[in-house]
Design an enzyme around this catalytic site. Structure first.
Site, short mmCIF file in Angstrom:
data_model
loop_
_atom_site.label_atom_id
_atom_site.label_comp_id
_atom_site.label_asym_id
_atom_site.label_seq_id
_atom_site.Cartn_x
_atom_site.Cartn_y
_atom_site.Cartn_z
N CYS A 11 59.91 37.03 47.83
CA CYS A 11 60.35 38.41 47.55
C CYS A 11 61.72 38.85 47.78
O CYS A 11 62.29 39.68 47.24
CB CYS A 11 59.54 39.48 48.17
N ASN B 105 54.56 36.53 56.56
CA ASN B 105 54.44 35.90 55.17
C ASN B 105 55.43 34.74 55.34
O ASN B 105 55.36 33.51 54.65
CB ASN B 105 54.75 36.61 54.17
N1 PMP Z 1 52.48 41.90 52.62
C1 PMP Z 1 52.87 40.69 52.64
C2 PMP Z 1 52.58 40.15 54.24
C3 PMP Z 1 53.08 39.87 51.77
O1 PMP Z 1 53.18 38.78 52.03
C4 PMP Z 1 53.07 40.44 50.38
C5 PMP Z 1 53.22 39.39 49.30
N2 PMP Z 1 54.19 38.70 49.21
C6 PMP Z 1 52.65 41.73 50.18
C7 PMP Z 1 52.63 42.52 51.14
C8 PMP Z 1 52.92 42.61 48.75
O2 PMP Z 1 51.58 41.96 48.08
P1 PMP Z 1 51.52 42.42 46.50
O3 PMP Z 1 52.53 41.05 45.95
O4 PMP Z 1 50.19 42.16 46.14
O5 PMP Z 1 52.43 43.74 46.27
#
Ligand code: PMP
Length: 403
Positions: A330, A151
């Site tokens: 995040c 990400n």
């Molecule tokens: N895995 C990856 C690679 C992500 O980019 C994200 C979101 N930033 C997530 C998991 C988590 O997704 P969610 O917000 O639906 O919990």
């Protein structure tokens, strides 16, 4: 001023088609899909239809292998904890140092509970070192969890090949992948290229569906136990009354993401490359994190500007209504350097000056024009104020060292 949203790896705008598909399930068809009366049938049918649509989008697999969840985070938790619960005799987990926290933190928890967890390192391009992976595999491995695409940097991992190698080592190794950033950007075919993948997680809000819905693929025959217990929804594999409108929205979003994916990603890649190449010409001491990786998501550009703070760049960009992010959204809110960039061995002066631009199908060339018009000036001005930047010699006053 029009807002330029280039933070699509954090979340995306809901597509109008998705909203329209969801609408009736908020208003007229609001029933509990488990209810017995006739009116509830359309809700139950909508869930089944959504499961079939998603199964088609993932290569034409059997629909019963798709579970709906509340997020990719839940899907990853369910995959990993559910597998550990079902296989008490195997205690070794393989993952990477650059996973999203929704995998990384689970693996750290599993290590605290006494499992043997290998966090595979990456090289300076953000790529996995294949020989380390092969060395870690043996017939005591319970599960491997390696993401399809990162990400933060967009660096892609050869999950099909890694899965093949794992199954050749021992067919009982369970192969999980977090495909949250891959859906709609890369081909995800669980019948063909990804036939050795047993579990795959993804999320709605990265593909223009709402936040709060996700899915988990569990291949038939995988040794796994449900993680969320309660009612008999989802054939007892994920309890809780189904979120019908969001499930319908997720299926519509998948359909839109997969339709014309190749042409759309070519257009997005062209815009990303123009942004990258022009900024490279205009801004000195700028690095592209993950640039030399064999494959990078076409929509992602992670830039490191030596001698300035990523947060200051974002603040200045927001004055021009440009929404980007520093490292992973995040992890923002903490001053810890990005674990992904750190794992790549990027010097801390570059990590702290890193900004991520991530595009979607709703961006156009004018958005790129505005970023190109303002960013070089922003960097030059911030560097004038920076104690780490020698404006006369156009270089850092100190050597970058590792965080
Ligand atoms: N895995 C990856 C690679 C992500 O980019 C994200 C979101 N930033 C997530 C998991 C988590 O997704 P969610 O917000 O639906 O919990």
């Amino acid at each position: 001023m029009k807002t330029i949203y280039v933070d699509n790896n954090a979340t995306t705008a809901i597509a109008p088609e998705v909203l329209a598909a969801m609408q009736p399930f908020f208003t007229s068809d609001y029933f509990n899909p488990s209810s017995m009366y006739d009116a509830a049938r359309s809700s139950a049918k909508a869930i089944q239809q959504a499961r079939e649509t998603i199964a088609d989008c993932l290569g034409g697999i059997a629909p019963a292998q798709i579970l709906f969840t509340g997020s990719a985070t839940e899907s990853n938790n369910s995959a990993l904890f559910g597998t550990v619960q079902a296989n008490p005799n195997r205690r070794h987990v393989i993952t990477t140092a650059v996973e999203h926290p929704s995998v990384l933190e689970i693996c750290k928890e599993l290590a605290r509970r006494g499992l043997d967890v290998t966090f595979l390192p990456v090289d300076q391009n953000g790529e996995l070192i294949l020989k380390d992976y092969i060395k870690a595999l043996n017939n005591e491995v319970l599960i491997t969890s390696i993401m399809m695409a990162n990400n933060e940097t967009g660096v892609c991992y050869p999950v099909a090949e890694l899965a093949r190698i794992a199954k050749e080592t021992d067919p009982d190794i369970i192969v999980h992948t977090d495909a949250t950033q891959a859906i709609g950007k890369l081909s995800v075919d669980l019948k063909d290229t990804l036939k050795n993948v047993d579990m795959l997680a993804f999320s709605g809000h990265k593909i223009h569906a709402p936040k709060g819905v996700g899915a988990l693929f569990v291949r038939r025959g995988t040794r796994w136990r449900p993680f969320i217990l309660g009612g008999h929804q989802e054939q007892g594999r994920r309890a809780g009354t189904e979120n019908v409108p969001y499930i319908v929205g997720l299926a519509k979003a998948c359909e839109l993401a997969i339709a014309g994916v190749a042409e759309e990603q070519t257009r997005v890649r062209r815009m990303r490359d123009r942004l990258q190449n022009t900024l490279e010409e205009k801004i000195p001491a700028m690095e592209i994190n993950g640039k030399a990786a064999k494959e990078r998501l076409p929509n992602t550009l992670n830039l490191a500007f030596h001698g300035v703070e990523g947060e200051s760049i974002l603040y200045e960009l927001s004055r021009y209504a440009i929404c980007a992010s520093s490292g992973s959204a995040c992890t923002s809110g903490s001053l810890d350097p990005s674990h992904v960039l750190k794992a790549m061995g990027i010097p801390f002066t570059a990590i702290h000056g890193s900004v991520r631009f991530s595009l979607s199908r709703y961006n156009d060339e004018e958005d790129i024009d505005r970023i190109i018009a303002v960013l070089p000036g922003i960097i030059a001005n911030l560097r004038k104020l920076s104690p780490y930047w020698d404006d006369k010699r156009n270089c850092l006053t100190i050597q970058g060292h590792n965080a």
